[in-house]
Design an enzyme around this catalytic site. Sequence first.
Site, mmCIF file in Angstrom:
data_model
loop_
_atom_site.group_PDB
_atom_site.id
_atom_site.type_symbol
_atom_site.label_atom_id
_atom_site.label_comp_id
_atom_site.label_asym_id
_atom_site.label_seq_id
_atom_site.Cartn_x
_atom_site.Cartn_y
_atom_site.Cartn_z
ATOM 1 N N ARG A 15 80.094 59.063 1.068
ATOM 2 C CA ARG A 15 81.373 59.758 0.935
ATOM 3 C C ARG A 15 81.679 60.726 2.087
ATOM 4 O O ARG A 15 82.779 61.256 2.185
ATOM 5 C CB ARG A 15 81.424 60.498 -0.413
ATOM 6 N N TYR A 100 66.238 69.207 -2.245
ATOM 7 C CA TYR A 100 67.175 68.182 -1.793
ATOM 8 C C TYR A 100 67.759 68.554 -0.436
ATOM 9 O O TYR A 100 68.195 69.696 -0.245
ATOM 10 C CB TYR A 100 68.295 68.015 -2.826
ATOM 11 N N GLY A 101 67.768 67.602 0.460
ATOM 12 C CA GLY A 101 68.300 67.846 1.803
ATOM 13 C C GLY A 101 69.778 68.169 1.826
ATOM 14 O O GLY A 101 70.276 68.735 2.798
ATOM 15 N N ASP A 102 70.482 67.827 0.763
ATOM 16 C CA ASP A 102 71.922 68.096 0.736
ATOM 17 C C ASP A 102 72.277 69.244 -0.203
ATOM 18 O O ASP A 102 73.423 69.399 -0.589
ATOM 19 C CB ASP A 102 72.704 66.825 0.369
ATOM 20 N N ASN A 375 83.451 97.510 43.930
ATOM 21 C CA ASN A 375 84.764 97.092 43.446
ATOM 22 C C ASN A 375 85.058 95.698 43.978
ATOM 23 O O ASN A 375 85.146 95.511 45.186
ATOM 24 C CB ASN A 375 85.837 98.085 43.897
ATOM 25 N N ALA A 421 91.226 92.154 52.549
ATOM 26 C CA ALA A 421 91.761 91.145 51.636
ATOM 27 C C ALA A 421 91.957 89.815 52.340
ATOM 28 O O ALA A 421 92.265 89.769 53.535
ATOM 29 C CB ALA A 421 93.082 91.634 51.060
HETATM 30 C C1 UD1 Z 1 70.857 64.017 -9.412
HETATM 31 C C2 UD1 Z 1 70.186 64.142 -10.774
HETATM 32 C C3 UD1 Z 1 71.147 64.842 -11.715
HETATM 33 C C4 UD1 Z 1 71.527 66.191 -11.188
HETATM 34 C C5 UD1 Z 1 72.118 66.040 -9.779
HETATM 35 C C6 UD1 Z 1 72.311 67.410 -9.182
HETATM 36 C C7 UD1 Z 1 68.721 62.218 -10.950
HETATM 37 C C8 UD1 Z 1 68.536 60.864 -11.513
HETATM 38 N N1 UD1 Z 1 69.843 62.836 -11.233
HETATM 39 O O1 UD1 Z 1 71.999 63.182 -9.595
HETATM 40 O O2 UD1 Z 1 70.514 65.012 -13.005
HETATM 41 O O3 UD1 Z 1 72.448 66.811 -12.037
HETATM 42 O O4 UD1 Z 1 71.205 65.321 -8.923
HETATM 43 O O5 UD1 Z 1 72.983 67.292 -7.952
HETATM 44 O O6 UD1 Z 1 67.834 62.702 -10.272
HETATM 45 N N2 UD1 Z 1 67.809 60.304 -3.087
HETATM 46 C C9 UD1 Z 1 66.807 59.689 -2.375
HETATM 47 N N3 UD1 Z 1 66.412 58.434 -2.731
HETATM 48 C C10 UD1 Z 1 66.978 57.778 -3.773
HETATM 49 C C11 UD1 Z 1 67.994 58.413 -4.504
HETATM 50 C C12 UD1 Z 1 68.384 59.680 -4.130
HETATM 51 O O7 UD1 Z 1 66.277 60.251 -1.414
HETATM 52 O O8 UD1 Z 1 66.548 56.647 -4.035
HETATM 53 C C13 UD1 Z 1 68.238 61.633 -2.696
HETATM 54 C C14 UD1 Z 1 69.679 61.616 -2.257
HETATM 55 O O9 UD1 Z 1 69.770 61.460 -0.868
HETATM 56 C C15 UD1 Z 1 70.165 62.965 -2.682
HETATM 57 C C16 UD1 Z 1 69.313 63.320 -3.896
HETATM 58 O O10 UD1 Z 1 68.179 62.469 -3.828
HETATM 59 O O11 UD1 Z 1 69.927 63.946 -1.697
HETATM 60 C C17 UD1 Z 1 70.050 63.156 -5.214
HETATM 61 O O12 UD1 Z 1 70.429 61.808 -5.405
HETATM 62 P P1 UD1 Z 1 71.794 61.368 -6.035
HETATM 63 O O13 UD1 Z 1 71.814 59.892 -6.141
HETATM 64 O O14 UD1 Z 1 72.905 62.024 -5.319
HETATM 65 O O15 UD1 Z 1 71.659 61.973 -7.488
HETATM 66 P P2 UD1 Z 1 72.821 62.477 -8.395
HETATM 67 O O16 UD1 Z 1 73.536 61.328 -8.971
HETATM 68 O O17 UD1 Z 1 73.601 63.511 -7.697
HETATM 69 CA CA CA Z 2 74.197 63.950 -5.599
#
Ligand code: UD1
Ligand code: CA
Length: 456
Positions: A15, A100-102, A375, A421
């Site tokens: 996204r 989480y990296g994000d 100057n 100058a």
């Molecule tokens: C996840 C949680 C949810 C929580 C939410 C908070 C799970 C199943 N759900 O949902 O309960 O409320 O975060 O934001 O954990 N990632 C990987 N490998 C994968 C899948 C994900 O590295 O196979 C990483 C993604 O890059 C991301 C993070 O894990 O940074 C979360 O994954 P995402 O799929 O976004 O989970 P949510 O649906 O947001």
């Molecule tokens: Ca997410």
Amino acid sequence: MTLDVVILAAGQGTRMRSSLPKVLHRLAGKPMVRHVLDTARGLEAEGIHVVIGHGADHLREVLADAEVRFAVQSEQKGTGHAVAQAMVDGVGKGKVLVLYGDVPLIRRDTLVSLLEGVDERHMALLTVTLDEPTGYGRLLRNAAGEAVAIVEQKDASQAELAIRECNTGIMAMTATQLRRWLPQLSADNAQGEYYLTDVIAVAAAEGVKIATVHPAMTMEVEGVNNRAQMARLERAHQREIAERLMVEGVALLDPDRLDVRGSLSCGHDVEIDVGCVFEGEVELGEGVRIGPHCVIRDSHIGAGTVVEAHSVIDGAVVAGLNRIGPFARLRPGSRLAVGAKVGNFVETKNVEVGEGSKINHLSYVGDARLGRDVNVGAGTITCNYDGANKHRTEIGDDAFIGSNTALVAPVSIGEGATIGAGSTISKDVADYALAVARGRQVSRPDWPRPIKDKHH
Ligand code: UD1
Ligand code: CA
């Protein structure tokens, strides 16, 4: 107990609509995953493990200097599967913290309290109660109020969707527990993924207590999925930096129009006008005033200095009581002694400007050393580059450089010397001498002005 931190960063971030992996997008000038890493470092973890997948090579490159171990998750089969990839690679026996990296703004204090109660009979989960919980996993509690499971949005019943206590995803447990629980996860759910969140139900079934901890601010647990969220988090973060600066005694003309991308430390009574950007490490001494729309990077600005509007200062050291701008550009290696002035449309680079010296208008001064009370007239240029090499210009104390002078380096101008100058100076000028190097003015009082030819 030792601590290992696992940072999930394998997702693509579709996204964001970007070729850059999501966790490398910058918040306050720093990739999001770096924020998480820096916070993790503050916990003195034994090991930091980053789970990578999408854009793996790019992440390795950006984090090359960081002391982390990478675990590759080549297919994104869910958060549980992601953590499992890190567990094969040298996680110890102590506690494990999942980040989480994000989710870049998580705070050390929150994580410390999360980790506190973790042992073989307790795990900890960071939850947050939201008015708008859509998208989050919901925390289920039993009649006694104990946490027993997390249900994902896509798997939740109507009744469960009404729950407002949400899983932030951040949790901590022991490595022993995690090794026991991860193999029990199944992908039998709406998304066909191995949910890390299912370890809560497994833990509860074993009789392990799940402590829930809340962040001090919601911002700490906000994840970034698109650029609008990114921008909102940036503003929230900047606002927090602004609040902190004001508590420290900085006058911000508008706290919503400030951007700090690095560290900014200020003495008392510093005043910062709107639209300024600070990058890298910047120090502003007591009473410094920064005008509107300045960009200041990796610089020290000494006490009592005034920087006027639209100035760009990079890698400079300014001693104090200086006046800079408007529209000045100080490039790396610019060092101004006390009271020196650099005015509008002046560019300086690798130059020492002595006490009280002035370069007030429309000049380029590079690879040079100016004594005190020099100057430099409007339009003076140090011709420091011959097309192959850079050369130095030396100007003694009290020298006066007339307007529109070209100083062809290497060249030295003596103490108290005067340059007429419009001169192009390519030979050294002795102390107290006058040097003029320009065409002589010729006047012809009886000169007949041409008249237009009548036949054309
Ligand atoms: C996840 C949680 C949810 C929580 C939410 C908070 C799970 C199943 N759900 O949902 O309960 O409320 O975060 O934001 O954990 N990632 C990987 N490998 C994968 C899948 C994900 O590295 O196979 C990483 C993604 O890059 C991301 C993070 O894990 O940074 C979360 O994954 P995402 O799929 O976004 O989970 P949510 O649906 O947001
Ligand atoms: Ca997410």
